[in-house]
Scaffold this motif. Structure first.
Motif, PDB file in Angstrom:
ATOM      1  N   ALA A  38       0.798  -1.228   0.000  1.00  0.00           N
ATOM      2  CA  ALA A  38       0.000   0.000   0.000  1.00  0.00           C
ATOM      3  C   ALA A  38       0.831   1.278   0.000  1.00  0.00           C
ATOM      4  N   ALA A  39       2.172   1.167  -0.165  1.00  0.00           N
ATOM      5  CA  ALA A  39       2.949   2.380  -0.411  1.00  0.00           C
ATOM      6  C   ALA A  39       2.515   3.010  -1.726  1.00  0.00           C
ATOM      7  N   THR A  40       2.090   2.174  -2.680  1.00  0.00           N
ATOM      8  CA  THR A  40       1.545   2.676  -3.944  1.00  0.00           C
ATOM      9  C   THR A  40       0.427   3.675  -3.688  1.00  0.00           C
ATOM     10  N   HIS A  41      -0.404   3.385  -2.697  1.00  0.00           N
ATOM     11  CA  HIS A  41      -1.581   4.212  -2.426  1.00  0.00           C
ATOM     12  C   HIS A  41      -1.253   5.377  -1.507  1.00  0.00           C
ATOM     13  N   LEU A  42      -0.346   5.158  -0.545  1.00  0.00           N
ATOM     14  CA  LEU A  42       0.076   6.261   0.308  1.00  0.00           C
ATOM     15  C   LEU A  42       0.754   7.345  -0.519  1.00  0.00           C
ATOM     16  N   ALA A  43       1.449   6.935  -1.580  1.00  0.00           N
ATOM     17  CA  ALA A  43       2.123   7.908  -2.455  1.00  0.00           C
ATOM     18  C   ALA A  43       1.134   8.770  -3.224  1.00  0.00           C
ATOM     19  N   ARG A  44      -0.126   8.394  -3.263  1.00  0.00           N
ATOM     20  CA  ARG A  44      -1.158   9.216  -3.884  1.00  0.00           C
ATOM     21  C   ARG A  44      -1.666  10.288  -2.917  1.00  0.00           C
ATOM     22  N   LEU A  45      -1.288  10.149  -1.633  1.00  0.00           N
ATOM     23  CA  LEU A  45      -1.793  11.051  -0.603  1.00  0.00           C
ATOM     24  C   LEU A  45      -0.759  12.050  -0.112  1.00  0.00           C
ATOM     25  N   VAL A  46       0.526  11.668  -0.171  1.00  0.00           N
ATOM     26  CA  VAL A  46       1.581  12.544   0.347  1.00  0.00           C
ATOM     27  C   VAL A  46       2.758  12.528  -0.624  1.00  0.00           C
ATOM     28  N   PRO A  47       3.659  13.520  -0.538  1.00  0.00           N
ATOM     29  CA  PRO A  47       4.849  13.524  -1.394  1.00  0.00           C
ATOM     30  C   PRO A  47       5.757  12.329  -1.108  1.00  0.00           C
ATOM     31  N   GLN A  48       6.631  12.028  -2.059  1.00  0.00           N
ATOM     32  CA  GLN A  48       7.449  10.823  -2.009  1.00  0.00           C
ATOM     33  C   GLN A  48       8.295  10.702  -0.739  1.00  0.00           C
ATOM     34  N   HIS A  49       8.995  11.744  -0.363  1.00  0.00           N
ATOM     35  CA  HIS A  49       9.875  11.620   0.795  1.00  0.00           C
ATOM     36  C   HIS A  49       9.086  11.458   2.092  1.00  0.00           C
ATOM     37  N   LEU A  50       7.954  12.120   2.189  1.00  0.00           N
ATOM     38  CA  LEU A  50       7.106  11.928   3.359  1.00  0.00           C
ATOM     39  C   LEU A  50       6.542  10.513   3.366  1.00  0.00           C
ATOM     40  N   MET A  51       6.137  10.023   2.200  1.00  0.00           N
ATOM     41  CA  MET A  51       5.648   8.647   2.121  1.00  0.00           C
ATOM     42  C   MET A  51       6.684   7.663   2.650  1.00  0.00           C
ATOM     43  N   ARG A  52       7.929   7.836   2.234  1.00  0.00           N
ATOM     44  CA  ARG A  52       8.981   6.914   2.670  1.00  0.00           C
ATOM     45  C   ARG A  52       9.224   7.017   4.179  1.00  0.00           C
ATOM     46  N   ALA A  53       9.263   8.229   4.700  1.00  0.00           N
ATOM     47  CA  ALA A  53       9.474   8.390   6.135  1.00  0.00           C
ATOM     48  C   ALA A  53       8.333   7.762   6.928  1.00  0.00           C
ATOM     49  N   LEU A  54       7.092   7.975   6.468  1.00  0.00           N
ATOM     50  CA  LEU A  54       5.940   7.379   7.140  1.00  0.00           C
ATOM     51  C   LEU A  54       6.001   5.858   7.071  1.00  0.00           C
ATOM     52  N   TYR A  55       6.396   5.337   5.924  1.00  0.00           N
ATOM     53  CA  TYR A  55       6.434   3.888   5.731  1.00  0.00           C
ATOM     54  C   TYR A  55       7.486   3.245   6.628  1.00  0.00           C
ATOM     55  N   PHE A  56       8.691   3.834   6.657  1.00  0.00           N
ATOM     56  CA  PHE A  56       9.784   3.243   7.433  1.00  0.00           C
ATOM     57  C   PHE A  56       9.565   3.358   8.938  1.00  0.00           C
ATOM     58  N   THR A  57       8.836   4.400   9.375  1.00  0.00           N
ATOM     59  CA  THR A  57       8.614   4.599  10.807  1.00  0.00           C
ATOM     60  C   THR A  57       7.283   4.046  11.287  1.00  0.00           C
ATOM     61  N   ALA A  58       6.359   3.747  10.365  1.00  0.00           N
ATOM     62  CA  ALA A  58       4.999   3.306  10.694  1.00  0.00           C
ATOM     63  C   ALA A  58       4.218   4.386  11.444  1.00  0.00           C
ATOM     64  N   ARG A  59       4.621   5.634  11.276  1.00  0.00           N
ATOM     65  CA  ARG A  59       3.883   6.733  11.904  1.00  0.00           C
ATOM     66  C   ARG A  59       2.651   7.098  11.066  1.00  0.00           C
ATOM     67  N   THR A  60       1.791   7.915  11.659  1.00  0.00           N
ATOM     68  CA  THR A  60       0.583   8.357  10.978  1.00  0.00           C
ATOM     69  C   THR A  60       0.611   9.861  10.738  1.00  0.00           C
ATOM     70  N   VAL A  61      -0.264  10.293   9.829  1.00  0.00           N
ATOM     71  CA  VAL A  61      -0.535  11.718   9.641  1.00  0.00           C
ATOM     72  C   VAL A  61      -2.026  11.936   9.849  1.00  0.00           C
TER      73      VAL A  61
END
Length: 272
Positions: A137-160
């Motif tokens: 679902a990084a494919t879908h998170l990347a539709r919601l936030v910019p790429q670098h934020l997507m990666r940081a969120l993915y690697f940390t499992a944090r939320t926005v």
């Protein structure tokens, strides 16, 4: 419980998920959701779909307890999620996601593939995959936030929060929880007032110019989930799910503070 439909306004079909306690869905419900959304899109009387959920939050991903009971269910989970996400994206008419509480794991796949999102104040969006022994679902998170934020969120499992996504332009409106159904219906009714045939052509045209093949991207990600399963790392991480030292809730990207009010606890949260 499960998936139900209603027609709250002319041309609008509401598809509601209700799977207590936290809308963490088993395989059968993912497929039921996919079938229901596709059927709504095929109905010539429907010009817009509202995808919403009852209960504490929009979606907490898949039912990890089902995977813990039957590791072979991973195949069904992956296929079911892929079908539900694709059904939202490929629905013949626009889909408005009405999101509240939390949108985690598979919820990101659903909301990220919707055509518009209306959210309740304080709703948490995120992917706890690395804490759950899976990927996706990084494919879908990347539709919601910019790429670098997507990666940081993915690697940390944090939320926005919904408010942060509104600032990024991916959420149409943020409203109080009590106002969410009306706000989502207002947008859906505005879309449904357009010519039905033209709306369907517009949906097909916008999907056709999308720079990312979301179905292919997600299935590619799922291949790494299977690799994690085959290597044993997926089960090793998943077996710690709900342990005493497991974090109580995802942390926000902005503050690093725990989301203590709306996100499911460790015994409930799931993955896509």
């Amino acid at each position: 419980m499960g998936v139900s439909t209603s027609d709250p306004a002319p041309g609008v079909r509401a598809v509601t998920v209700d799977h207590p306690p936290v809308n963490a869905l088993p395989v059968a419900v993912w497929y039921a959701l996919a079938d229901t959304v596709r059927a709504a899109g095929r109905d010539p009387s429907v010009r817009c779909v509202v995808l919403d959920a009852a209960g504490r939050g929009f979606n907490a991903g898949v039912d990890i307890k089902e995977l813990q009971r039957d590791p072979g269910a991973l195949l069904g989970v992956n296929r079911g999620c892929a079908e539900a996400f694709a059904a939202v994206y490929e629905c013949e008419v626009p889909v408005v996601a009405a999101v509240h509480g939390y949108c985690l794991g598979g919820g990101i796949g659903l909301a990220g593939n919707a055509d518009a999102i209306v959210a309740a104040e304080g709703t948490a969006f995120g992917l706890p995959e690395l804490d759950r022994g899976a990927l996706g679902a990084a494919t879908h998170l990347a539709r919601l936030v910019p790429q670098h934020l997507m990666r940081a969120l993915y690697f940390t499992a944090r939320t926005v929060t919904a408010e942060e996504l509104r600032a990024h332009g991916s959420v149409w409106r943020v409203v109080p929880r009590a106002a969410l159904p009306a706000a989502a219906l207002e947008l859906a009714a505005e879309i449904a007032a357009k010519d039905g045939e033209l709306v369907r052509l517009a949906k097909a045209a916008l999907n056709g110019i999308d720079p990312v093949d979301v179905r292919r991207g997600y299935r590619y990600e799922q291949g790494f989930t299977f690799e994690a399963a085959l290597s044993g790392v997926g089960a090793r991480v998943r077996d710690r799910f709900g342990a005493a030292d497991s974090p109580r809730a995802p942390r926000t990207a902005r503050t690093g503070a725990d989301e203590g009010t709306t996100a499911p606890g460790p015994a409930e949260r799931s993955e896509p």
